[in-house]
Design a protein around this motif. Structure first.
Motif, PDB file in Angstrom:
ATOM      1  N   GLY A  17       0.811  -1.216   0.000  1.00 26.02           N
ATOM      2  CA  GLY A  17       0.000   0.000   0.000  1.00 26.02           C
ATOM      3  C   GLY A  17       0.843   1.264   0.000  1.00 26.02           C
ATOM      4  N   LYS A  18       2.128   1.141  -0.309  1.00 27.05           N
ATOM      5  CA  LYS A  18       3.031   2.302  -0.291  1.00 27.05           C
ATOM      6  C   LYS A  18       2.630   3.361  -1.304  1.00 27.05           C
ATOM      7  N   GLY A  19       2.321   2.915  -2.520  1.00 22.94           N
ATOM      8  CA  GLY A  19       2.055   3.861  -3.602  1.00 22.94           C
ATOM      9  C   GLY A  19       0.837   4.728  -3.327  1.00 22.94           C
ATOM     10  N   ASP A  33       7.501   7.538  -7.433  1.00 22.38           N
ATOM     11  CA  ASP A  33       7.417   6.085  -7.261  1.00 22.38           C
ATOM     12  C   ASP A  33       8.723   5.517  -7.808  1.00 22.38           C
ATOM     13  N   THR A  34       9.681   5.233  -6.924  1.00 22.70           N
ATOM     14  CA  THR A  34      11.013   4.826  -7.409  1.00 22.70           C
ATOM     15  C   THR A  34      10.994   3.421  -8.013  1.00 22.70           C
ATOM     16  N   GLY A  35       9.963   2.629  -7.704  1.00 25.63           N
ATOM     17  CA  GLY A  35       9.830   1.314  -8.328  1.00 25.63           C
ATOM     18  C   GLY A  35       9.739   1.433  -9.846  1.00 25.63           C
ATOM     19  N   TYR A  40      13.129   1.142 -11.622  1.00 26.19           N
ATOM     20  CA  TYR A  40      13.618  -0.229 -11.798  1.00 26.19           C
ATOM     21  C   TYR A  40      12.778  -0.974 -12.830  1.00 26.19           C
ATOM     22  N   ARG A  41      11.477  -0.693 -12.829  1.00 28.63           N
ATOM     23  CA  ARG A  41      10.594  -1.316 -13.823  1.00 28.63           C
ATOM     24  C   ARG A  41      10.986  -0.868 -15.239  1.00 28.63           C
ATOM     25  N   ALA A  42      11.270   0.419 -15.384  1.00 26.44           N
ATOM     26  CA  ALA A  42      11.608   0.943 -16.713  1.00 26.44           C
ATOM     27  C   ALA A  42      12.959   0.393 -17.188  1.00 26.44           C
ATOM     28  N   VAL A  70      23.354  -0.801 -11.355  1.00 32.59           N
ATOM     29  CA  VAL A  70      22.032  -0.274 -11.723  1.00 32.59           C
ATOM     30  C   VAL A  70      21.566   0.699 -10.648  1.00 32.59           C
ATOM     31  N   ARG A  71      21.695   0.281  -9.395  1.00 32.29           N
ATOM     32  CA  ARG A  71      21.237   1.126  -8.279  1.00 32.29           C
ATOM     33  C   ARG A  71      22.027   2.439  -8.260  1.00 32.29           C
ATOM     34  N   ALA A  72      23.345   2.336  -8.511  1.00 27.71           N
ATOM     35  CA  ALA A  72      24.191   3.534  -8.496  1.00 27.71           C
ATOM     36  C   ALA A  72      23.762   4.499  -9.607  1.00 27.71           C
ATOM     37  N   ARG A 123      12.182   0.836  -1.686  1.00 27.41           N
ATOM     38  CA  ARG A 123      12.680  -0.196  -0.765  1.00 27.41           C
ATOM     39  C   ARG A 123      13.809   0.334   0.109  1.00 27.41           C
ATOM     40  N   ASP A 124      14.551   1.323  -0.436  1.00 23.10           N
ATOM     41  CA  ASP A 124      15.794   1.762   0.220  1.00 23.10           C
ATOM     42  C   ASP A 124      15.841   3.279   0.375  1.00 23.10           C
ATOM     43  N   ILE A 125      14.682   3.922   0.370  1.00 20.07           N
ATOM     44  CA  ILE A 125      14.691   5.395   0.421  1.00 20.07           C
ATOM     45  C   ILE A 125      15.222   5.869   1.782  1.00 20.07           C
ATOM     46  N   ARG A 157      -4.386  -8.135  -2.350  1.00 18.92           N
ATOM     47  CA  ARG A 157      -4.490  -6.784  -2.941  1.00 18.92           C
ATOM     48  C   ARG A 157      -3.935  -6.756  -4.359  1.00 18.92           C
ATOM     49  N   ARG A 158      -2.763  -7.384  -4.543  1.00 15.91           N
ATOM     50  CA  ARG A 158      -2.154  -7.366  -5.877  1.00 15.91           C
ATOM     51  C   ARG A 158      -3.035  -8.133  -6.869  1.00 15.91           C
ATOM     52  N   HIS A 159      -3.635  -9.226  -6.392  1.00 18.92           N
ATOM     53  CA  HIS A 159      -4.531 -10.026  -7.230  1.00 18.92           C
ATOM     54  C   HIS A 159      -5.742  -9.180  -7.644  1.00 18.92           C
ATOM     55  N   ALA A 180       8.649 -14.724  -4.099  1.00 20.73           N
ATOM     56  CA  ALA A 180       9.965 -14.828  -4.735  1.00 20.73           C
ATOM     57  C   ALA A 180      10.605 -13.435  -4.839  1.00 20.73           C
ATOM     58  N   ARG A 181       9.799 -12.445  -5.189  1.00 20.79           N
ATOM     59  CA  ARG A 181      10.325 -11.087  -5.358  1.00 20.79           C
ATOM     60  C   ARG A 181      10.732 -10.494  -3.997  1.00 20.79           C
ATOM     61  N   ASP A 182       9.878 -10.705  -2.972  1.00 20.74           N
ATOM     62  CA  ASP A 182      10.221 -10.213  -1.625  1.00 20.74           C
ATOM     63  C   ASP A 182      11.526 -10.836  -1.145  1.00 20.74           C
ATOM     64  N   ARG A 203      13.989 -11.958  -2.972  1.00 22.93           N
ATOM     65  CA  ARG A 203      15.112 -11.383  -3.724  1.00 22.93           C
ATOM     66  C   ARG A 203      15.410  -9.968  -3.211  1.00 22.93           C
ATOM     67  N   ASP A 204      14.359  -9.185  -2.951  1.00 25.67           N
ATOM     68  CA  ASP A 204      14.549  -7.806  -2.468  1.00 25.67           C
ATOM     69  C   ASP A 204      15.201  -7.782  -1.081  1.00 25.67           C
ATOM     70  N   ALA A 205      14.766  -8.696  -0.220  1.00 24.25           N
ATOM     71  CA  ALA A 205      15.271  -8.686   1.167  1.00 24.25           C
ATOM     72  C   ALA A 205      16.639  -9.371   1.265  1.00 24.25           C
ATOM     73  N   GLY A 206      16.925 -10.296   0.338  1.00 19.76           N
ATOM     74  CA  GLY A 206      18.143 -11.089   0.455  1.00 19.76           C
ATOM     75  C   GLY A 206      19.339 -10.533  -0.298  1.00 19.76           C
ATOM     76  N   ARG A 207      19.149  -9.507  -1.108  1.00 20.11           N
ATOM     77  CA  ARG A 207      20.275  -9.008  -1.912  1.00 20.11           C
ATOM     78  C   ARG A 207      21.281  -8.249  -1.026  1.00 20.11           C
ATOM     79  N   ASP A 208      22.514  -8.140  -1.525  1.00 19.16           N
ATOM     80  CA  ASP A 208      23.555  -7.434  -0.777  1.00 19.16           C
ATOM     81  C   ASP A 208      23.417  -5.923  -0.919  1.00 19.16           C
TER      82      ASP A 208
HETATM   83  O1  CDP Z   1       4.455  -1.997  -6.599  1.00 23.68           O
HETATM   84  P1  CDP Z   1       5.362  -2.989  -5.942  1.00 23.68           P
HETATM   85  O2  CDP Z   1       5.485  -2.732  -4.474  1.00 23.68           O
HETATM   86  O3  CDP Z   1       5.014  -4.396  -6.268  1.00 23.68           O
HETATM   87  O4  CDP Z   1       6.801  -2.820  -6.600  1.00 23.68           O
HETATM   88  P2  CDP Z   1       7.638  -1.499  -6.918  1.00 23.68           P
HETATM   89  O5  CDP Z   1       7.690  -0.612  -5.721  1.00 23.68           O
HETATM   90  O6  CDP Z   1       7.156  -0.901  -8.193  1.00 23.68           O
HETATM   91  O7  CDP Z   1       9.121  -2.103  -7.149  1.00 23.68           O
HETATM   92  C1  CDP Z   1       9.403  -3.055  -8.146  1.00 23.68           C
HETATM   93  C2  CDP Z   1      10.762  -3.683  -7.846  1.00 23.68           C
HETATM   94  O8  CDP Z   1      11.776  -2.676  -7.979  1.00 23.68           O
HETATM   95  C3  CDP Z   1      10.924  -4.225  -6.422  1.00 23.68           C
HETATM   96  O9  CDP Z   1      10.549  -5.591  -6.309  1.00 23.68           O
HETATM   97  C4  CDP Z   1      12.406  -4.023  -6.138  1.00 23.68           C
HETATM   98  O10 CDP Z   1      13.172  -5.107  -6.572  1.00 23.68           O
HETATM   99  C5  CDP Z   1      12.782  -2.822  -6.979  1.00 23.68           C
HETATM  100  N1  CDP Z   1      12.933  -1.572  -6.210  1.00 23.68           N
HETATM  101  C6  CDP Z   1      14.109  -1.372  -5.514  1.00 23.68           C
HETATM  102  O11 CDP Z   1      14.972  -2.235  -5.486  1.00 23.68           O
HETATM  103  N2  CDP Z   1      14.335  -0.187  -4.864  1.00 23.68           N
HETATM  104  C7  CDP Z   1      13.404   0.762  -4.865  1.00 23.68           C
HETATM  105  N3  CDP Z   1      13.663   1.923  -4.227  1.00 23.68           N
HETATM  106  C8  CDP Z   1      12.177   0.576  -5.526  1.00 23.68           C
HETATM  107  C9  CDP Z   1      11.953  -0.623  -6.187  1.00 23.68           C
END
Ligand code: CDP
Length: 209
Positions: free
Chosen positions: A16-18, A34-36, A39-41, A94-96, A116-118, A142-144, A165-167, A169-174
């Motif tokens: 519910g962040k967005g 929306d910084t996601g 990464y999506r782009a 990519v993040r840099a 995720r890292d703001i 909610r996503r469904h 799987a995505r959570d 990967r997001d939580a486990g990365r360095d």
């Molecule tokens: O909308 P949802 O919460 O599903 O995803 P999102 O916020 O659009 O982010 C998509 C993906 O981008 C996440 O699963 C993260 O891997 C990555 N992301 C990130 O690494 N750092 C951010 N500041 C924002 C997104």
């Protein structure tokens, strides 16, 4: 509200962040990012050229070539974009490459940024940091529902599995893993509707500034 203030809204997928961050920005007269979408782009650019989103050289080149218009693309949501985004997001280069854009956006006039890292990496000195969560079951539900509203009809179990799987990967990365900043206010929205989540977040912000 002080001008130039930065509010960080972090948390796992579909917490519910967005919705929350957009409403907060509107209410407080701040810009919203929306910084996601960044990464999506980047993930989309890689998919466009039939590349592998986990390939650092390809993904970094896509991140460096990113143009603000890319954020307006209509194909940034859905399972393929979700997966590609979280794969490119693991890559430190990519993040840099995306850091300056985010910092400049927030520092210019103040903003609400969600991601995720703001609060941990992009704006460790943000005036307010919210970490928004909900149970995995509720987030998958909610996503469904969002996907059904957009005309897709995947089984709920599939949505839940992709999200897990995505959570992971997001939580486990360095690089900049998904983790609450030590000074973040935790907001569990499992039993809150958008209105109640907004009130709780606004209360937390007002208590901090
Ligand atoms: O909308 P949802 O919460 O599903 O995803 P999102 O916020 O659009 O982010 C998509 C993906 O981008 C996440 O699963 C993260 O891997 C990555 N992301 C990130 O690494 N750092 C951010 N500041 C924002 C997104």
């Amino acid at each position: 509200m002080r001008p130039g203030i930065v509010i960080a809204v972090d948390g796992p997928a579909a917490a519910g962040k967005g919705t929350l961050a957009r409403r907060l920005a509107q209410h407080l007269g701040l810009a919203y990012l929306d910084t996601g979408l960044l990464y999506r782009a980047v993930g989309r650019r890689v998919l466009d050229q039939a590349g592998d989103p986990s390939d650092p050289a390809v993904a970094e080149a896509a991140a460096r070539a990113l143009h603000p218009n890319d954020l307006e693309r209509q194909d940034l949501r859905g399972p393929a974009a979700d997966d590609a985004a979280s794969r490119v997001a693991v890559i430190p280069g990519v993040r840099a490459a995306l850091l300056d854009f985010q910092r400049h956006f927030g520092a210019t006039h103040g903003a609400v940024l969600d991601g995720r890292d703001i609060g941990t990496v992009v704006f460790p000195d943000a005036a307010v940091k919210l970490f928004v969560t909900a149970s995995a079951e509720e987030r998958a539900r909610r996503r469904h529902a969002e996907m059904l509203a957009r005309g897709m009809a995947p089984p709920l179990a599939e949505v839940a599995a992709e999200m897990r799987a995505r959570d992971a990967r997001d939580a486990g990365r360095d690089a900049a893993p998904l983790v609450p900043a030590p000074d973040a206010v935790l907001l569990d929205t499992t039993r809150l509707d958008p209105e109640a989540a907004f009130s709780a977040a606004l209360g937390a912000i007002m208590a901090k500034v």
